[in-house]
Write a protein that holds these residues in place. Structure first.
Motif, PDB file in Angstrom:
ATOM      1  N   ARG A 273     -17.635  42.404  -9.921  1.00 28.24           N
ATOM      2  CA  ARG A 273     -18.017  40.741 -10.990  1.00 28.24           C
ATOM      3  C   ARG A 273     -20.332  41.264 -11.269  1.00 28.24           C
TER       4      ARG A 273
ATOM      5  N   GLN B 237     -21.284  44.158  -8.004  1.00 28.17           N
ATOM      6  CA  GLN B 237     -21.213  44.294  -6.592  1.00 28.17           C
ATOM      7  C   GLN B 237     -19.997  44.797  -7.017  1.00 28.17           C
TER       8      GLN B 237
ATOM      9  N   LEU C 179      -6.307  38.922   0.708  1.00 28.97           N
ATOM     10  CA  LEU C 179      -7.185  37.916   1.612  1.00 28.97           C
ATOM     11  C   LEU C 179      -8.301  38.458   2.600  1.00 28.97           C
TER      12      LEU C 179
ATOM     13  N   MET D 193     -16.472  41.099   4.153  1.00 34.00           N
ATOM     14  CA  MET D 193     -17.127  39.879   5.093  1.00 34.00           C
ATOM     15  C   MET D 193     -17.985  41.186   5.607  1.00 34.00           C
TER      16      MET D 193
ATOM     17  N   ILE E  99     -16.249  33.178   8.571  1.00 33.73           N
ATOM     18  CA  ILE E  99     -15.635  34.039   7.511  1.00 33.73           C
ATOM     19  C   ILE E  99     -15.890  32.632   6.494  1.00 33.73           C
TER      20      ILE E  99
ATOM     21  N   LEU F 110      -9.173  33.882  -2.544  1.00 36.17           N
ATOM     22  CA  LEU F 110      -9.476  35.642  -2.872  1.00 36.17           C
ATOM     23  C   LEU F 110     -10.674  35.405  -3.700  1.00 36.17           C
ATOM     24  N   THR F 111     -10.349  34.660  -4.635  1.00 34.02           N
ATOM     25  CA  THR F 111     -11.819  34.450  -5.587  1.00 34.02           C
ATOM     26  C   THR F 111     -13.111  33.895  -4.745  1.00 34.02           C
TER      27      THR F 111
ATOM     28  N   ALA G  30     -13.481  34.283  -2.060  1.00 36.23           N
ATOM     29  CA  ALA G  30     -13.963  35.379  -0.443  1.00 36.23           C
ATOM     30  C   ALA G  30     -14.500  35.869  -1.563  1.00 36.23           C
ATOM     31  N   GLN G  31     -14.105  37.040  -2.917  1.00 29.02           N
ATOM     32  CA  GLN G  31     -14.729  37.809  -4.017  1.00 29.02           C
ATOM     33  C   GLN G  31     -16.518  37.319  -4.375  1.00 29.02           C
ATOM     34  N   ASP G  32     -16.209  35.534  -4.372  1.00 29.91           N
ATOM     35  CA  ASP G  32     -17.787  35.118  -4.715  1.00 29.91           C
ATOM     36  C   ASP G  32     -18.154  35.190  -3.732  1.00 29.91           C
ATOM     37  N   ARG G  33     -17.840  35.801  -2.215  1.00 24.54           N
ATOM     38  CA  ARG G  33     -18.396  35.130  -0.824  1.00 24.54           C
ATOM     39  C   ARG G  33     -19.372  37.245  -0.539  1.00 24.54           C
ATOM     40  N   MET G  34     -18.875  37.466  -1.763  1.00 18.30           N
ATOM     41  CA  MET G  34     -18.697  39.561  -1.283  1.00 18.30           C
ATOM     42  C   MET G  34     -20.343  38.997  -1.951  1.00 18.30           C
ATOM     43  N   MET G  35     -20.259  39.155  -3.280  1.00 19.51           N
ATOM     44  CA  MET G  35     -20.953  39.013  -4.350  1.00 19.51           C
ATOM     45  C   MET G  35     -22.756  38.237  -3.424  1.00 19.51           C
TER      46      MET G  35
ATOM     47  N   LEU H 268     -22.701  38.154  -0.184  1.00 20.45           N
ATOM     48  CA  LEU H 268     -22.957  39.212   1.059  1.00 20.45           C
ATOM     49  C   LEU H 268     -23.741  40.309   0.618  1.00 20.45           C
ATOM     50  N   GLY H 269     -23.456  40.688  -0.709  1.00 23.47           N
ATOM     51  CA  GLY H 269     -23.396  42.264  -0.664  1.00 23.47           C
ATOM     52  C   GLY H 269     -24.870  41.940  -2.187  1.00 23.47           C
ATOM     53  N   LYS H 270     -24.892  41.596  -2.677  1.00 25.92           N
ATOM     54  CA  LYS H 270     -26.057  41.195  -3.512  1.00 25.92           C
ATOM     55  C   LYS H 270     -27.506  40.816  -3.879  1.00 25.92           C
TER      56      LYS H 270
END
Lengths: 239, 239
Positions: free
Chosen positions: A76, A84, A145, A152, B86, B145-146, B148-153, B155-157
């Motif tokens: 993304r 990311q 998931l 996370m 989470i 899952l979407t 969760a992927q949003d949260r990766m962004m 937490l990661g960036k």
DNA sequence: CGCCATTTTGAAGGTTTTCAATGTCAGTGG
DNA sequence: CCACTGACATTGAAAACCTTCAAAATGGCG
């Protein structure tokens, strides 16, 4: 002669799916042999070279994909260009979107790639007649998931050393899952990709690799080939 | 008299599901009215007080849960006690595990809570006869899952300011989704919980809240009640 | 063999954490 | 009615970790 055999006899013709080497690692493993022939008809196989875009986040979604060979990175972007990487995908992994909306991420090949491409509607119709497949997809999505939740933890609470150690172990585990050797492992992605995956900079990733090398936990056969010298130490390094 | 009506007549008896106020936000919304009566039989409703454990990560999974009232936090622990939250779940949200294995996280109530509790096997059997439900679960899991992927962004960036701004907007959006007012929003969780959700410390969260207050982006009616004074500024602050 | 992309290493700087103290508020008891 | 208590939140200062900017080294490939 062979053409004739392949194109007409019911009993002798082998569908693409019937001879697929990674079927046992894919969602289609739940289908009985006799269904493979008609299942093969709802997808087509496509090839991609290194660094080719499969779709972009802003695209209208139409397809679902299953990897039969190679790796994919899904990522993304933020409006200012920050990236990311959501995940690195392996043979047997499934991605795309079930719903007619924008994709949730962009997808790009890493190295040579081969994909089974499904049309949303065709797969949805096929699900209607194959409850097993719907359940398998539910379980696989549910498992994805779990992996996302794992990430996370990595991105939210782990420090650089732990992230890199866990990354190496994850790669190793994933290779094992699809029946590849899990020790000298190849790292197909660049340091920048690893950094964008772990929420770090490429310099930090490189420094952590060096630390692991110095501690004799891993050895580099070359920058893209890692030998895990002490798996226990690596495991305990990521808590 | 009412007991009699409730317990026998087919035409007059209303099942728990038929009168459920959050059904339109739950996975069960895909069931036709006439199925609600037998669907209600495969779950039972349970109540929890504040800060009660629903299950722990290491427990053998048996159930799936649907929130009918209140909030749940799901979290993971590292061996040294570090915690990553989470997600914070709302009415209509679904959690637990489909498979007979360990849970992937621990779950705890935030405030008074009411849950529909499903047995894995019963729900699985029910799916067999209701393709719609299986598809709905697949779509909901896929949507999770979407997220969760949003949260990766995140937490990661994202940096601390962006994380906190996004958190407030997320809470606001989620309230809207289930038909609650989206402006003065109540924050049911503690600063520590928010920090553990965003991968920050509670001090950093507090400082960022103060910054937003000083910039007149938000107002605090009290520490657990936020009024969004400038939604545009908040939106642009998280990207 | 030499070029170019990638990776490694170095040093300074910044953001978030850590440790510590102070502030706020609701509930309790004198 | 007001002081006390304890949980939670805010604020401050120093330190740690990771990033940033810069330069050198490595390795694959023509």
């Amino acid at each position: 002669m062979e053409n004739v055999l392949i194109s007409d006899s019911n009993s002798l013709e082998k569908s693409r799916c019937a001879i697929c080497k990674i079927r046992s690692y894919s969602f289609c493993r739940c289908l009985p042999e006799e269904r493979l022939k008609d299942f093969a008809k709802i997808s087509e196989e496509k090839e991609f070279e290194d660094k080719k875009t499969i779709f972009l986040q802003q695209d209208q979604s139409k397809n679902l994909y299953n990897i039969t060979k190679g790796n994919v990175k899904i990522y993304r972007l933020l409006s200012d260009g920050r990236i990311q990487i959501i995940g690195f995908l392996y043979p047997g992994d499934f991605f795309g979107s079930y719903k007619k909306e924008k994709y949730n991420y962009s997808a790009e090949s890493i190295g040579d790639l081969r994909l089974c491409v499904f049309d949303q509607k065709s797969l949805d119709d096929y699900l209607e007649k194959n409850m097993n497949l719907a359940k398998e997809l539910l379980h696989m999505t549910s498992h994805e998931l779990t992996l996302a939740q794992d990430r996370m933890m990595v991105l939210g609470k782990m420090n650089a050393s732990e992230r890199v150690a866990k990354f190496i172990l994850n790669i190793s585990d994933q290779r094992l899952r699809i029946g590849w050797q899990n020790n000298p492992i190849s790292i197909p992605m660049t340091r920048q990709d690893i950094a964008d995956y772990l929420g770090l900079t490429l310099e930090t990733v490189s420094r952590e690799f060096t630390k692991l090398k110095t501690a004799n936990t891993i050895k580099f056969l070359n920058p893209k080939q890692i030998y895990i010298a002490d798996r226990d130490k690596l495991s305990s390094a990521c808590n």
